[in-house]
Enzyme design. Structure first.
Site, PDB file in Angstrom:
ATOM      1  N   ASP A 170       1.309  -0.655  -0.104  1.00  0.00           N
ATOM      2  CA  ASP A 170       0.069   0.020   0.337  1.00  0.00           C
ATOM      3  C   ASP A 170       0.644   0.915   0.100  1.00  0.00           C
ATOM      4  O   ASP A 170       1.459   1.431   1.122  1.00  0.00           O
ATOM      5  CB  ASP A 170      -1.584  -0.149   1.259  1.00  0.00           C
ATOM      6  N   GLU A 260     -20.815  -5.937 -14.706  1.00  0.00           N
ATOM      7  CA  GLU A 260     -21.995  -5.301 -13.531  1.00  0.00           C
ATOM      8  C   GLU A 260     -23.517  -5.779 -14.044  1.00  0.00           C
ATOM      9  O   GLU A 260     -23.252  -4.528 -14.290  1.00  0.00           O
ATOM     10  CB  GLU A 260     -21.170  -5.667 -11.749  1.00  0.00           C
ATOM     11  N   HIS A 278     -21.789  -9.866  -5.822  1.00  0.00           N
ATOM     12  CA  HIS A 278     -20.917  -8.411  -5.051  1.00  0.00           C
ATOM     13  C   HIS A 278     -22.097  -8.924  -3.886  1.00  0.00           C
ATOM     14  O   HIS A 278     -22.901  -7.648  -3.184  1.00  0.00           O
ATOM     15  CB  HIS A 278     -21.405  -7.404  -5.993  1.00  0.00           C
ATOM     16  N   GLY A 280     -20.287  -8.241  -0.383  1.00  0.00           N
ATOM     17  CA  GLY A 280     -19.086  -7.657   0.145  1.00  0.00           C
ATOM     18  C   GLY A 280     -20.331  -7.163   1.713  1.00  0.00           C
ATOM     19  O   GLY A 280     -19.781  -7.566   2.526  1.00  0.00           O
ATOM     20  N   ALA A 281     -21.395  -6.458   1.266  1.00  0.00           N
ATOM     21  CA  ALA A 281     -22.172  -5.828   2.052  1.00  0.00           C
ATOM     22  C   ALA A 281     -23.734  -6.205   2.686  1.00  0.00           C
ATOM     23  O   ALA A 281     -23.927  -5.473   3.127  1.00  0.00           O
ATOM     24  CB  ALA A 281     -21.943  -4.484   1.073  1.00  0.00           C
TER      25      ALA A 281
END
Length: 525
Positions: A170, A260, A278, A280-281
Protein backbone atom coordinates in the site's frame (compact mmCIF):
# COMPACT_ATOMS: atom_id res chain seq x y z
CA UNK A 1 -41.56 20.05 3.91
CA UNK A 2 -38.71 18.63 1.78
CA UNK A 3 -39.45 15.46 -0.15
CA UNK A 4 -37.17 12.44 -0.64
CA UNK A 5 -37.44 9.43 -2.93
CA UNK A 6 -36.01 6.05 -1.89
CA UNK A 7 -35.62 4.28 -5.24
CA UNK A 8 -33.80 1.10 -4.13
CA UNK A 9 -34.61 -1.61 -1.63
CA UNK A 10 -33.58 -0.35 1.78
CA UNK A 11 -34.22 -1.05 5.45
CA UNK A 12 -37.61 0.30 6.62
CA UNK A 13 -35.67 2.20 9.28
CA UNK A 14 -34.55 4.67 6.60
CA UNK A 15 -38.14 5.63 5.79
CA UNK A 16 -38.90 5.86 9.50
CA UNK A 17 -35.89 8.12 10.10
CA UNK A 18 -36.93 10.52 7.35
CA UNK A 19 -40.41 10.86 8.83
CA UNK A 20 -39.05 11.41 12.33
CA UNK A 21 -36.82 14.21 11.02
CA UNK A 22 -39.75 15.96 9.33
CA UNK A 23 -38.99 14.87 5.77
CA UNK A 24 -41.71 13.62 3.43
CA UNK A 25 -40.63 10.33 1.84
CA UNK A 26 -41.78 7.98 -0.92
CA UNK A 27 -40.48 4.41 -1.09
CA UNK A 28 -40.51 3.23 -4.73
CA UNK A 29 -37.81 0.60 -5.39
CA UNK A 30 -37.43 -1.01 -8.80
CA UNK A 31 -38.26 2.00 -10.99
CA UNK A 32 -37.21 1.78 -14.62
CA UNK A 33 -34.96 4.60 -15.91
CA UNK A 34 -37.93 6.07 -17.74
CA UNK A 35 -40.12 5.95 -14.64
CA UNK A 36 -37.40 7.58 -12.53
CA UNK A 37 -36.92 10.37 -15.05
CA UNK A 38 -40.67 10.98 -15.12
CA UNK A 39 -40.98 11.61 -11.37
CA UNK A 40 -37.55 12.75 -10.13
CA UNK A 41 -38.41 16.41 -10.69
CA UNK A 42 -40.78 16.25 -7.69
CA UNK A 43 -38.04 15.46 -5.16
CA UNK A 44 -35.45 17.40 -3.16
CA UNK A 45 -33.48 14.30 -2.20
CA UNK A 46 -32.75 10.84 -3.61
CA UNK A 47 -31.69 7.88 -1.46
CA UNK A 48 -30.25 4.93 -3.38
CA UNK A 49 -28.10 1.83 -3.18
CA UNK A 50 -26.42 0.29 -6.24
CA UNK A 51 -29.39 -0.52 -8.48
CA UNK A 52 -30.48 3.01 -9.37
CA UNK A 53 -28.35 4.59 -12.09
CA UNK A 54 -28.15 8.35 -11.67
CA UNK A 55 -27.28 9.34 -15.23
CA UNK A 56 -26.99 12.81 -16.79
CA UNK A 57 -30.48 12.26 -18.19
CA UNK A 58 -31.87 11.64 -14.71
CA UNK A 59 -30.06 14.68 -13.35
CA UNK A 60 -31.32 16.86 -16.18
CA UNK A 61 -34.88 15.92 -15.23
CA UNK A 62 -34.17 16.44 -11.50
CA UNK A 63 -35.01 20.13 -11.53
CA UNK A 64 -35.54 20.34 -7.75
CA UNK A 65 -32.95 17.79 -6.61
CA UNK A 66 -30.49 19.05 -4.00
CA UNK A 67 -28.84 15.92 -2.62
CA UNK A 68 -28.20 12.27 -3.52
CA UNK A 69 -27.37 9.85 -0.72
CA UNK A 70 -25.75 6.49 -1.48
CA UNK A 71 -26.34 3.87 1.22
CA UNK A 72 -22.90 2.30 0.85
CA UNK A 73 -19.42 3.23 -0.30
CA UNK A 74 -19.21 3.04 -4.08
CA UNK A 75 -20.78 5.73 -6.24
CA UNK A 76 -20.04 4.10 -9.60
CA UNK A 77 -23.77 4.29 -10.39
CA UNK A 78 -23.85 8.07 -9.93
CA UNK A 79 -22.50 10.49 -12.51
CA UNK A 80 -20.77 12.67 -9.92
CA UNK A 81 -19.44 15.31 -12.38
CA UNK A 82 -22.94 15.78 -13.81
CA UNK A 83 -24.34 16.06 -10.29
CA UNK A 84 -21.71 18.63 -9.40
CA UNK A 85 -22.42 20.66 -12.52
CA UNK A 86 -26.10 20.61 -11.58
CA UNK A 87 -25.41 21.75 -8.04
CA UNK A 88 -26.46 18.42 -6.51
CA UNK A 89 -24.54 17.19 -3.47
CA UNK A 90 -23.49 13.54 -3.57
CA UNK A 91 -23.05 11.78 -0.22
CA UNK A 92 -22.11 8.22 0.71
CA UNK A 93 -21.76 6.20 3.91
CA UNK A 94 -18.12 5.11 3.77
CA UNK A 95 -17.84 3.12 6.99
CA UNK A 96 -21.22 1.44 7.34
CA UNK A 97 -20.29 -1.86 5.70
CA UNK A 98 -16.54 -2.14 6.33
CA UNK A 99 -16.80 -5.01 8.82
CA UNK A 100 -19.27 -6.88 6.64
CA UNK A 101 -17.05 -6.63 3.55
CA UNK A 102 -13.96 -7.67 5.52
CA UNK A 103 -15.79 -10.70 6.93
CA UNK A 104 -16.89 -11.70 3.43
CA UNK A 105 -13.27 -11.63 2.27
CA UNK A 106 -12.28 -13.89 5.17
CA UNK A 107 -15.20 -16.24 4.41
CA UNK A 108 -14.15 -16.43 0.76
CA UNK A 109 -10.58 -17.19 1.79
CA UNK A 110 -11.72 -20.05 4.04
CA UNK A 111 -14.00 -21.38 1.30
CA UNK A 112 -11.02 -21.42 -1.06
CA UNK A 113 -8.79 -23.16 1.44
CA UNK A 114 -11.26 -26.01 1.99
CA UNK A 115 -13.12 -26.02 -1.38
CA UNK A 116 -16.40 -25.73 0.51
CA UNK A 117 -18.69 -24.74 -2.41
CA UNK A 118 -17.39 -27.53 -4.62
CA UNK A 119 -17.65 -30.11 -1.83
CA UNK A 120 -21.15 -28.92 -1.01
CA UNK A 121 -22.33 -29.33 -4.61
CA UNK A 122 -20.76 -32.77 -4.87
CA UNK A 123 -22.29 -33.98 -1.62
CA UNK A 124 -25.76 -32.75 -2.64
CA UNK A 125 -25.36 -34.87 -5.76
CA UNK A 126 -24.74 -37.95 -3.57
CA UNK A 127 -21.18 -38.50 -4.76
CA UNK A 128 -19.35 -38.49 -1.38
CA UNK A 129 -16.00 -37.58 -2.99
CA UNK A 130 -14.07 -37.18 0.24
CA UNK A 131 -10.64 -37.59 -1.33
CA UNK A 132 -11.37 -35.13 -4.13
CA UNK A 133 -11.44 -32.08 -1.88
CA UNK A 134 -8.11 -32.00 -0.10
CA UNK A 135 -7.75 -28.56 1.48
CA UNK A 136 -5.04 -26.51 3.17
CA UNK A 137 -4.81 -24.85 6.57
CA UNK A 138 -4.56 -21.07 6.81
CA UNK A 139 -2.66 -21.26 10.10
CA UNK A 140 0.93 -20.19 9.54
CA UNK A 141 0.27 -19.14 5.95
CA UNK A 142 1.18 -15.70 4.61
CA UNK A 143 -1.69 -13.40 3.65
CA UNK A 144 -0.81 -10.60 1.23
CA UNK A 145 -3.02 -7.51 1.36
CA UNK A 146 -3.10 -5.25 -1.67
CA UNK A 147 -4.47 -2.18 0.08
CA UNK A 148 -4.40 -1.75 3.85
CA UNK A 149 -7.01 0.94 4.43
CA UNK A 150 -10.17 0.66 6.50
CA UNK A 151 -11.36 -2.72 5.18
CA UNK A 152 -7.86 -4.13 4.64
CA UNK A 153 -6.89 -3.35 8.22
CA UNK A 154 -9.95 -5.22 9.50
CA UNK A 155 -9.02 -8.22 7.34
CA UNK A 156 -5.50 -8.08 8.80
CA UNK A 157 -6.92 -8.12 12.33
CA UNK A 158 -9.11 -11.14 11.56
CA UNK A 159 -6.19 -12.91 9.86
CA UNK A 160 -4.08 -12.49 12.97
CA UNK A 161 -6.82 -14.30 14.85
CA UNK A 162 -6.39 -17.16 12.39
CA UNK A 163 -2.65 -17.19 13.19
CA UNK A 164 -1.65 -16.01 9.73
CA UNK A 165 1.37 -13.89 8.82
CA UNK A 166 0.24 -10.65 7.17
CA UNK A 167 2.16 -8.56 4.66
CA UNK A 168 0.79 -5.59 2.74
CA UNK A 169 1.45 -3.49 -0.34
CA UNK A 170 0.00 0.00 0.00
CA UNK A 171 1.88 3.12 -1.19
CA UNK A 172 0.01 5.20 1.38
CA UNK A 173 0.76 2.91 4.32
CA UNK A 174 3.46 4.29 6.60
CA UNK A 175 5.77 1.92 8.48
CA UNK A 176 4.40 3.30 11.75
CA UNK A 177 0.84 2.45 10.77
CA UNK A 178 1.98 -0.98 9.58
CA UNK A 179 3.59 -1.57 12.97
CA UNK A 180 0.34 -0.58 14.70
CA UNK A 181 -1.54 -3.10 12.57
CA UNK A 182 1.03 -5.81 13.20
CA UNK A 183 1.78 -6.26 9.51
CA UNK A 184 4.89 -5.96 7.35
CA UNK A 185 4.88 -3.38 4.59
CA UNK A 186 6.44 -4.70 1.36
CA UNK A 187 6.64 -3.80 -2.30
CA UNK A 188 4.23 -5.48 -4.71
CA UNK A 189 6.78 -7.87 -6.23
CA UNK A 190 7.80 -9.14 -2.80
CA UNK A 191 4.16 -9.66 -1.83
CA UNK A 192 3.51 -11.63 -5.01
CA UNK A 193 6.52 -13.86 -4.36
CA UNK A 194 5.75 -14.56 -0.68
CA UNK A 195 1.98 -14.70 -0.27
CA UNK A 196 0.04 -17.97 0.00
CA UNK A 197 -3.22 -16.02 -0.15
CA UNK A 198 -3.71 -12.61 -1.75
CA UNK A 199 -6.74 -10.40 -1.09
CA UNK A 200 -7.44 -7.03 -2.68
CA UNK A 201 -8.75 -3.96 -0.84
CA UNK A 202 -7.98 -1.04 -3.09
CA UNK A 203 -10.13 1.33 -5.19
CA UNK A 204 -10.27 1.01 -8.96
CA UNK A 205 -8.11 3.81 -10.37
CA UNK A 206 -5.82 4.30 -13.36
CA UNK A 207 -2.98 3.07 -11.15
CA UNK A 208 -4.75 -0.06 -9.85
CA UNK A 209 -6.71 -1.22 -12.90
CA UNK A 210 -5.39 -4.65 -13.86
CA UNK A 211 -2.93 -4.63 -10.95
CA UNK A 212 -3.08 -8.43 -11.10
CA UNK A 213 -2.43 -9.43 -14.68
CA UNK A 214 -0.28 -11.92 -16.57
CA UNK A 215 3.02 -10.45 -15.36
CA UNK A 216 1.84 -10.45 -11.75
CA UNK A 217 0.59 -14.04 -11.88
CA UNK A 218 3.98 -15.16 -13.23
CA UNK A 219 5.70 -13.62 -10.20
CA UNK A 220 3.43 -15.32 -7.66
CA UNK A 221 4.24 -18.36 -5.57
CA UNK A 222 2.91 -21.44 -7.38
CA UNK A 223 -0.38 -22.55 -5.83
CA UNK A 224 -1.41 -19.12 -4.57
CA UNK A 225 -5.08 -18.43 -3.84
CA UNK A 226 -6.65 -15.03 -4.66
CA UNK A 227 -9.66 -13.21 -3.17
CA UNK A 228 -11.26 -10.04 -4.59
CA UNK A 229 -14.13 -8.42 -2.71
CA UNK A 230 -13.06 -4.88 -3.65
CA UNK A 231 -13.68 -3.79 -7.24
CA UNK A 232 -14.02 -5.53 -10.57
CA UNK A 233 -11.26 -4.53 -12.96
CA UNK A 234 -8.45 -4.93 -10.46
CA UNK A 235 -7.82 -8.39 -11.92
CA UNK A 236 -7.34 -9.22 -15.60
CA UNK A 237 -9.95 -11.99 -15.74
CA UNK A 238 -8.63 -13.64 -18.92
CA UNK A 239 -5.11 -13.73 -17.49
CA UNK A 240 -6.45 -15.18 -14.26
CA UNK A 241 -8.13 -18.00 -16.19
CA UNK A 242 -4.82 -18.82 -17.89
CA UNK A 243 -3.04 -18.87 -14.52
CA UNK A 244 -5.71 -21.17 -13.08
CA UNK A 245 -5.50 -23.50 -16.07
CA UNK A 246 -1.71 -23.73 -15.77
CA UNK A 247 -1.82 -24.37 -12.03
CA UNK A 248 0.15 -21.24 -11.19
CA UNK A 249 -2.93 -20.04 -9.27
CA UNK A 250 -4.64 -22.77 -7.26
CA UNK A 251 -7.93 -20.99 -6.77
CA UNK A 252 -9.78 -17.68 -6.88
CA UNK A 253 -12.79 -16.33 -5.00
CA UNK A 254 -14.46 -13.32 -6.60
CA UNK A 255 -17.30 -11.15 -5.37
CA UNK A 256 -16.81 -8.45 -8.02
CA UNK A 257 -16.33 -8.51 -11.79
CA UNK A 258 -15.27 -6.23 -14.62
CA UNK A 259 -18.86 -6.12 -15.94
CA UNK A 260 -21.78 -6.25 -13.51
CA UNK A 261 -24.33 -7.65 -13.25
CA UNK A 262 -22.16 -10.55 -14.41
CA UNK A 263 -24.46 -12.85 -16.35
CA UNK A 264 -21.56 -14.23 -18.42
CA UNK A 265 -17.87 -14.34 -17.56
CA UNK A 266 -14.79 -16.19 -18.76
CA UNK A 267 -14.31 -17.55 -15.22
CA UNK A 268 -17.82 -18.89 -14.72
CA UNK A 269 -17.89 -22.68 -14.51
CA UNK A 270 -14.18 -22.99 -13.77
CA UNK A 271 -13.69 -25.72 -11.13
CA UNK A 272 -11.16 -23.62 -9.18
CA UNK A 273 -13.26 -20.46 -9.00
CA UNK A 274 -15.79 -19.43 -6.34
CA UNK A 275 -18.14 -16.61 -7.31
CA UNK A 276 -20.68 -14.54 -5.38
CA UNK A 277 -22.89 -11.74 -6.78
CA UNK A 278 -21.29 -8.70 -5.10
CA UNK A 279 -22.35 -9.72 -1.59
CA UNK A 280 -19.61 -7.87 0.30
CA UNK A 281 -22.06 -5.49 2.00
CA UNK A 282 -24.98 -7.91 2.15
CA UNK A 283 -25.65 -8.48 5.83
CA UNK A 284 -28.60 -7.37 7.90
CA UNK A 285 -26.37 -5.26 10.14
CA UNK A 286 -24.63 -3.47 7.30
CA UNK A 287 -27.84 -2.68 5.47
CA UNK A 288 -29.40 -1.25 8.62
CA UNK A 289 -26.28 0.81 9.33
CA UNK A 290 -26.01 2.37 5.88
CA UNK A 291 -29.78 2.96 5.64
CA UNK A 292 -29.83 4.83 8.94
CA UNK A 293 -26.72 6.81 8.02
CA UNK A 294 -27.94 7.90 4.61
CA UNK A 295 -31.34 8.94 6.00
CA UNK A 296 -29.67 10.94 8.76
CA UNK A 297 -27.27 12.66 6.37
CA UNK A 298 -29.90 13.61 3.79
CA UNK A 299 -32.28 14.82 6.49
CA UNK A 300 -29.56 16.90 8.15
CA UNK A 301 -28.76 18.64 4.88
CA UNK A 302 -32.35 19.27 3.85
CA UNK A 303 -33.46 20.49 7.28
CA UNK A 304 -30.41 22.38 8.55
CA UNK A 305 -27.91 22.65 5.68
CA UNK A 306 -25.35 20.44 7.41
CA UNK A 307 -23.19 18.46 5.00
CA UNK A 308 -21.64 15.12 6.01
CA UNK A 309 -19.63 12.63 3.90
CA UNK A 310 -20.09 14.63 0.73
CA UNK A 311 -17.97 13.56 -2.23
CA UNK A 312 -18.29 16.72 -4.30
CA UNK A 313 -18.62 19.58 -1.83
CA UNK A 314 -16.96 20.62 1.42
CA UNK A 315 -18.57 20.79 4.83
CA UNK A 316 -18.80 24.56 5.16
CA UNK A 317 -21.29 26.74 6.98
CA UNK A 318 -23.55 29.04 5.00
CA UNK A 319 -21.77 32.07 6.47
CA UNK A 320 -18.28 30.99 5.43
CA UNK A 321 -19.14 29.51 2.04
CA UNK A 322 -18.97 32.68 -0.13
CA UNK A 323 -15.64 33.76 1.36
CA UNK A 324 -14.03 30.34 1.20
CA UNK A 325 -15.19 29.20 -2.23
CA UNK A 326 -12.15 30.37 -4.27
CA UNK A 327 -9.77 29.18 -1.55
CA UNK A 328 -11.47 25.78 -1.56
CA UNK A 329 -10.80 25.46 -5.29
CA UNK A 330 -7.17 26.41 -4.74
CA UNK A 331 -6.77 23.93 -1.86
CA UNK A 332 -8.35 21.14 -3.92
CA UNK A 333 -5.95 21.79 -6.79
CA UNK A 334 -2.87 21.92 -4.58
CA UNK A 335 -3.85 18.72 -2.75
CA UNK A 336 -4.80 16.92 -5.96
CA UNK A 337 -1.53 17.94 -7.60
CA UNK A 338 0.56 16.70 -4.67
CA UNK A 339 -1.46 13.48 -4.41
CA UNK A 340 -0.91 12.58 -8.04
CA UNK A 341 2.87 13.06 -7.88
CA UNK A 342 3.28 11.22 -4.54
CA UNK A 343 4.23 7.57 -5.00
CA UNK A 344 5.18 6.27 -1.54
CA UNK A 345 3.86 6.18 2.00
CA UNK A 346 3.22 9.63 3.47
CA UNK A 347 4.87 10.32 6.81
CA UNK A 348 4.21 14.01 7.39
CA UNK A 349 2.11 16.80 5.87
CA UNK A 350 2.83 20.46 6.57
CA UNK A 351 0.33 23.12 5.50
CA UNK A 352 1.27 26.80 5.63
CA UNK A 353 -1.24 29.61 5.19
CA UNK A 354 0.21 33.05 4.52
CA UNK A 355 -1.38 36.43 3.99
CA UNK A 356 -5.13 36.95 3.69
CA UNK A 357 -6.05 33.25 3.80
CA UNK A 358 -4.47 32.93 7.26
CA UNK A 359 -7.27 35.05 8.70
CA UNK A 360 -10.03 32.77 7.40
CA UNK A 361 -11.51 29.52 8.70
CA UNK A 362 -8.82 27.16 7.43
CA UNK A 363 -10.26 23.92 8.83
CA UNK A 364 -12.26 23.12 5.67
CA UNK A 365 -9.26 24.16 3.57
CA UNK A 366 -7.03 21.68 5.39
CA UNK A 367 -9.63 18.96 4.97
CA UNK A 368 -9.88 19.76 1.26
CA UNK A 369 -6.09 19.62 0.88
CA UNK A 370 -6.01 16.22 2.57
CA UNK A 371 -8.90 14.98 0.44
CA UNK A 372 -7.05 15.92 -2.74
CA UNK A 373 -3.80 14.45 -1.44
CA UNK A 374 -5.25 11.07 -0.45
CA UNK A 375 -7.87 10.59 -3.20
CA UNK A 376 -5.58 9.41 -6.05
CA UNK A 377 -4.74 6.20 -4.14
CA UNK A 378 -7.77 5.68 -1.92
CA UNK A 379 -11.48 5.15 -2.45
CA UNK A 380 -14.23 7.49 -1.24
CA UNK A 381 -12.09 10.09 0.50
CA UNK A 382 -14.02 13.24 1.36
CA UNK A 383 -13.63 16.31 3.52
CA UNK A 384 -15.15 14.61 6.53
CA UNK A 385 -13.13 11.40 6.56
CA UNK A 386 -9.82 12.63 5.10
CA UNK A 387 -8.45 13.85 8.48
CA UNK A 388 -9.62 10.60 10.12
CA UNK A 389 -7.93 8.48 7.44
CA UNK A 390 -4.73 10.51 7.80
CA UNK A 391 -4.78 9.98 11.58
CA UNK A 392 -5.43 6.24 11.19
CA UNK A 393 -2.36 6.02 8.98
CA UNK A 394 -0.19 7.92 11.45
CA UNK A 395 0.36 10.80 9.05
CA UNK A 396 1.62 13.76 11.07
CA UNK A 397 -0.38 16.88 10.12
CA UNK A 398 1.12 20.28 10.93
CA UNK A 399 -0.67 23.54 10.17
CA UNK A 400 0.70 27.06 10.54
CA UNK A 401 -0.69 30.53 9.82
CA UNK A 402 1.13 33.77 9.10
CA UNK A 403 -1.03 36.78 8.31
CA UNK A 404 2.01 38.70 7.07
CA UNK A 405 2.12 39.14 3.30
CA UNK A 406 5.35 38.11 1.59
CA UNK A 407 5.65 37.64 -2.18
CA UNK A 408 1.89 37.11 -2.55
CA UNK A 409 -1.26 38.64 -1.07
CA UNK A 410 -2.31 35.11 -0.14
CA UNK A 411 -0.44 31.80 -0.33
CA UNK A 412 -1.07 28.16 0.55
CA UNK A 413 1.99 25.90 0.71
CA UNK A 414 1.73 22.11 1.06
CA UNK A 415 4.79 20.06 1.99
CA UNK A 416 4.50 16.28 1.74
CA UNK A 417 7.19 14.13 3.35
CA UNK A 418 7.26 10.46 2.31
CA UNK A 419 9.62 7.64 3.17
CA UNK A 420 11.67 8.50 0.08
CA UNK A 421 11.47 12.23 -0.53
CA UNK A 422 9.94 15.62 0.30
CA UNK A 423 7.85 17.55 -2.21
CA UNK A 424 6.22 20.98 -1.98
CA UNK A 425 3.38 22.57 -3.95
CA UNK A 426 2.34 26.21 -3.45
CA UNK A 427 -0.54 28.20 -4.88
CA UNK A 428 -2.16 31.59 -4.77
CA UNK A 429 -5.23 33.43 -6.07
CA UNK A 430 -5.01 35.95 -8.87
CA UNK A 431 -7.55 38.76 -8.47
CA UNK A 432 -8.75 36.94 -5.33
CA UNK A 433 -10.55 34.30 -7.39
CA UNK A 434 -8.35 32.53 -9.96
CA UNK A 435 -6.20 29.65 -8.57
CA UNK A 436 -2.59 29.44 -9.74
CA UNK A 437 0.24 27.06 -8.91
CA UNK A 438 3.35 29.16 -8.23
CA UNK A 439 5.89 26.62 -6.93
CA UNK A 440 6.52 22.88 -7.31
CA UNK A 441 9.37 20.97 -5.63
CA UNK A 442 11.15 24.22 -4.81
CA UNK A 443 10.94 25.43 -8.40
CA UNK A 444 9.12 28.71 -9.03
CA UNK A 445 6.72 28.78 -11.96
CA UNK A 446 3.23 30.04 -12.73
CA UNK A 447 0.54 27.67 -14.01
CA UNK A 448 -3.23 27.50 -14.26
CA UNK A 449 -4.33 23.89 -13.75
CA UNK A 450 -6.62 22.51 -16.43
CA UNK A 451 -8.42 19.18 -16.78
CA UNK A 452 -5.56 17.35 -18.51
CA UNK A 453 -1.90 18.04 -17.82
CA UNK A 454 1.58 16.56 -18.16
CA UNK A 455 4.09 16.98 -15.32
CA UNK A 456 7.77 16.44 -16.05
CA UNK A 457 10.88 16.69 -13.89
CA UNK A 458 14.02 16.81 -15.98
CA UNK A 459 17.66 17.82 -16.04
CA UNK A 460 18.02 21.40 -17.24
CA UNK A 461 19.78 20.73 -20.53
CA UNK A 462 19.68 22.56 -23.89
CA UNK A 463 17.26 21.09 -26.41
CA UNK A 464 14.97 19.39 -23.93
CA UNK A 465 12.02 21.75 -24.40
CA UNK A 466 12.23 21.36 -28.16
CA UNK A 467 12.42 17.57 -27.88
CA UNK A 468 9.37 17.46 -25.60
CA UNK A 469 7.37 19.81 -27.84
CA UNK A 470 8.28 17.82 -30.95
CA UNK A 471 7.30 14.55 -29.31
CA UNK A 472 3.90 15.91 -28.28
CA UNK A 473 3.31 17.40 -31.72
CA UNK A 474 4.30 14.16 -33.45
CA UNK A 475 1.66 12.35 -31.38
CA UNK A 476 -1.05 14.90 -32.15
CA UNK A 477 -1.11 16.33 -28.63
CA UNK A 478 -2.23 19.96 -28.67
CA UNK A 479 -0.58 22.12 -26.02
CA UNK A 480 -2.72 24.79 -24.33
CA UNK A 481 -0.10 26.23 -21.95
CA UNK A 482 3.50 25.41 -21.13
CA UNK A 483 4.91 26.46 -17.72
CA UNK A 484 8.62 26.05 -16.97
CA UNK A 485 10.92 26.61 -14.03
CA UNK A 486 14.27 25.58 -12.60
CA UNK A 487 16.23 25.97 -9.38
CA UNK A 488 19.80 26.26 -10.61
CA UNK A 489 21.23 26.37 -14.11
CA UNK A 490 21.90 22.86 -15.35
CA UNK A 491 20.20 21.08 -12.44
CA UNK A 492 16.55 20.04 -11.80
CA UNK A 493 13.79 21.68 -13.82
CA UNK A 494 10.01 21.33 -13.93
CA UNK A 495 7.64 21.45 -16.90
CA UNK A 496 3.88 21.65 -16.41
CA UNK A 497 2.02 21.31 -19.70
CA UNK A 498 -1.73 21.78 -20.18
CA UNK A 499 -3.09 19.67 -23.06
CA UNK A 500 -6.49 19.34 -24.70
CA UNK A 501 -6.89 15.57 -24.27
CA UNK A 502 -5.67 13.05 -21.69
CA UNK A 503 -2.09 11.92 -22.29
CA UNK A 504 -2.16 8.35 -23.61
CA UNK A 505 -0.01 5.63 -22.04
CA UNK A 506 2.11 5.26 -25.16
CA UNK A 507 2.85 9.00 -25.20
CA UNK A 508 3.67 9.01 -21.49
CA UNK A 509 6.11 6.13 -22.06
CA UNK A 510 7.79 8.09 -24.85
CA UNK A 511 8.11 11.18 -22.66
CA UNK A 512 9.58 9.09 -19.84
CA UNK A 513 12.11 7.65 -22.29
CA UNK A 514 13.34 11.09 -23.41
CA UNK A 515 16.89 11.98 -22.49
CA UNK A 516 17.19 13.94 -19.22
CA UNK A 517 13.69 13.03 -17.94
CA UNK A 518 13.65 12.03 -14.26
CA UNK A 519 9.91 11.66 -13.85
CA UNK A 520 6.80 12.09 -16.01
CA UNK A 521 3.22 11.94 -14.76
CA UNK A 522 -0.21 12.35 -16.31
CA UNK A 523 -2.36 14.65 -14.17
CA UNK A 524 -6.12 15.08 -14.16
CA UNK A 525 -8.12 17.81 -12.42
Amino acid sequence: MPKVLISDKMSPLAEQTFKERGVDVDYKPGLSPEELIAIIGDYDGLAIRSATKVTPEVLEAATNLKVIGRAGIGVDNINVPAATNGGVIVMNTPFGNSITTAEHAIAMMMALARQIPQANASTHEGKWEKSAFMGVEVTGKTLGLIGAGNIGSIVADRAHGLKMKVIAFDPYLSHERADDLGIQKVELDELLARADFITLHTPLTDQTRGILGAESFAKMKKGVRIVNCARGGLIDEAALKDALDSGQVEGAALDVFEVEPAKENVLFGHPKVICTPHLGASTTEAQVNVALQVADQISEYLMTGGVTNALNTPSVSAEDAPKLQPYMRLAAQIGGFAGQITQSGIVKVTIEYEGHVAGLNTKPLTATLLQGLLSPQMDCVNMVNAPVIAKERNIDITESKHERELDYHTLIKLTVETENQTRTVSGTLFANKAPRIVEVAGVNLEAELTQNMLYVINDDKPGFIGALGSLLGHNGVNVATFALGRKILGEEAVALVAVDEPIKDIVLDQVTALAHVRQAKRLTF
